[in-house]
Design a protein around this motif. Structure first.
Motif, mmCIF file in Angstrom:
data_model
loop_
_atom_site.group_PDB
_atom_site.id
_atom_site.type_symbol
_atom_site.label_atom_id
_atom_site.label_comp_id
_atom_site.label_asym_id
_atom_site.label_seq_id
_atom_site.Cartn_x
_atom_site.Cartn_y
_atom_site.Cartn_z
ATOM 1 N N GLN A 1 0.822 -1.201 0.000
ATOM 2 C CA GLN A 1 0.000 0.000 0.000
ATOM 3 C C GLN A 1 0.862 1.260 0.000
ATOM 4 N N ALA A 2 1.899 1.266 0.833
ATOM 5 C CA ALA A 2 2.784 2.425 0.880
ATOM 6 C C ALA A 2 3.479 2.639 -0.463
ATOM 7 N N GLY A 3 3.854 1.541 -1.122
ATOM 8 C CA GLY A 3 4.478 1.656 -2.432
ATOM 9 C C GLY A 3 3.528 2.213 -3.477
ATOM 10 N N ALA A 4 2.256 1.796 -3.427
ATOM 11 C CA ALA A 4 1.273 2.303 -4.378
ATOM 12 C C ALA A 4 1.023 3.793 -4.190
ATOM 13 N N LEU A 5 1.207 4.275 -2.968
ATOM 14 C CA LEU A 5 0.967 5.682 -2.664
ATOM 15 C C LEU A 5 2.250 6.518 -2.685
ATOM 16 N N SER A 6 3.339 5.948 -3.184
ATOM 17 C CA SER A 6 4.635 6.622 -3.134
ATOM 18 C C SER A 6 4.650 8.000 -3.804
ATOM 19 N N PRO A 7 3.901 8.239 -4.904
ATOM 20 C CA PRO A 7 3.919 9.611 -5.466
ATOM 21 C C PRO A 7 3.469 10.669 -4.463
ATOM 22 N N HIS A 8 2.540 10.299 -3.596
ATOM 23 C CA HIS A 8 2.080 11.259 -2.595
ATOM 24 C C HIS A 8 3.154 11.506 -1.545
ATOM 25 N N TRP A 9 3.875 10.467 -1.141
ATOM 26 C CA TRP A 9 4.948 10.642 -0.151
ATOM 27 C C TRP A 9 6.055 11.515 -0.735
ATOM 28 N N ILE A 10 6.344 11.328 -2.020
ATOM 29 C CA ILE A 10 7.383 12.142 -2.666
ATOM 30 C C ILE A 10 6.969 13.612 -2.678
ATOM 31 N N TRP A 11 5.689 13.867 -3.007
ATOM 32 C CA TRP A 11 5.209 15.249 -3.022
ATOM 33 C C TRP A 11 5.269 15.851 -1.630
ATOM 34 N N MET A 12 4.869 15.101 -0.602
ATOM 35 C CA MET A 12 4.896 15.608 0.768
ATOM 36 C C MET A 12 6.322 15.914 1.209
ATOM 37 N N ALA A 13 7.264 15.030 0.843
ATOM 38 C CA ALA A 13 8.662 15.249 1.215
ATOM 39 C C ALA A 13 9.213 16.506 0.538
#
Length: 290
Positions: A32-44
């Motif tokens: 799940q975290a991998g599927a949402l990785s674009p959002h984590w990149i944007w937040m970072a």
């Protein structure tokens, strides 16, 4: 076809279903975290480029501590209700981030909100039932303090200035002009840091952490949120009133004292919120259908 007949004619399908149901929590959450990785990149990136305060990292660290605390109690089979919501939320966050097909494209912050809520639901699928869903810290992980300051900062500054005017008018001649105060002819501006947005973040962070630590149920947590809001608002008004009074009396505190007093008030507000969350801690979480 019944489940019994399916087991007789296609036993491997049943075996695969059992293996899927018993897949370790780390595997599910990693996917799940991998599927949402674009959002984590944007937040970072948003935290790193200085456009927002990196306080969301504190919320993520608290979530990690929560999972570590219950690591020996993670469910061998997830709760399907929460898992279904997490899966649906993950798909929506992924598709609405780019506006795939006929779907509209959400702003990055709104799509990231879907992502963190979906991840929280994924965690709830494996965490024990006594962990409440409401104080899961997911929304606090978002880098949106600058957005809150933009949309809510000015109204909060006006409320703070007006409340400070009422408190100061017993000793000073005070008038309010927008978010500024005219105290004995001296103009004192209630600026953005005085809006209380950061104090509100720390206050609700404290409320969530203490509620999770004390295993307070969701209904009891929700009932205490108005008291949390009043403590934050009252603390911010008290801080602003004291500092304005000192400045109006020609005793403007130096920078270190100004910041130190603000931190002391923040500590007092957070301590009060913690007490509210643990006081009369008779409500424990009741098992839910999910």
């Amino acid at each position: 076809m019944s489940l019994a007949s399916l087991a007789q004619t296609h036993p491997r399908v049943i075996d695969w279903g059992i293996r899927l149901d018993r897949a370790p929590a780390a595997g599910w959450l990693s996917l799940q975290a991998g599927a949402l990785s674009p959002h984590w990149i944007w937040m970072a990136r948003r935290m790193h480029d200085g456009s927002d305060d990196p306080l969301g990292l504190l919320a993520l660290a608290a979530l990690a501590v929560l999972v570590w605390r219950f690591r020996s109690e993670l469910r061998p089979a997830p709760r399907l209700g929460w898992l279904a919501i997490a899966t649906f939320g993950t798909l929506c966050a992924a598709l609405l981030r780019t506006g795939a097909g006929p779907l509209p494209s959400l702003p990055a912050l709104a799509a990231a909100l879907l992502a963190v809520l979906a991840l929280a639901c994924g965690l709830l699928a494996f965490l024990p039932r006594r962990v409440a869903a409401l104080p899961m810290l997911a929304m606090l992980a978002l880098p949106w303090l600058s957005s809150l300051q933009f949309y809510a900062g000015y109204p909060l500054r006006v409320i703070t200035a007006e409340a400070s005017r009422w408190l100061l008018m017993t000793g000073f001649n005070v008038a309010r002009e927008g978010s500024s105060l005219l105290v004995d002819g001296q103009l004192v501006i209630v600026d953005a840091p005085c809006s209380g947005v950061q104090m509100a973040w720390f206050g609700y962070f404290t409320a969530c952490v203490v509620a999770l630590w004390s295993e307070r149920d969701g209904r009891s947590f929700l009932a205490r949120l108005p008291a949390v809001g009043l403590l934050v608002l009252g603390g911010n008004i008290a801080r602003n009133s004291v500092l304005v009074a000192l400045e109006a009396a020609a005793h403007a505190p130096p920078g270190w004292l100004h910041d130190g007093f603000g931190l002391a008030v923040l500590a007092g507000v957070c301590a009060g919120i913690a007490w509210v969350m643990v006081a009369s801690a008779g409500g424990r979480r009741v098992d839910t259908a999910f």
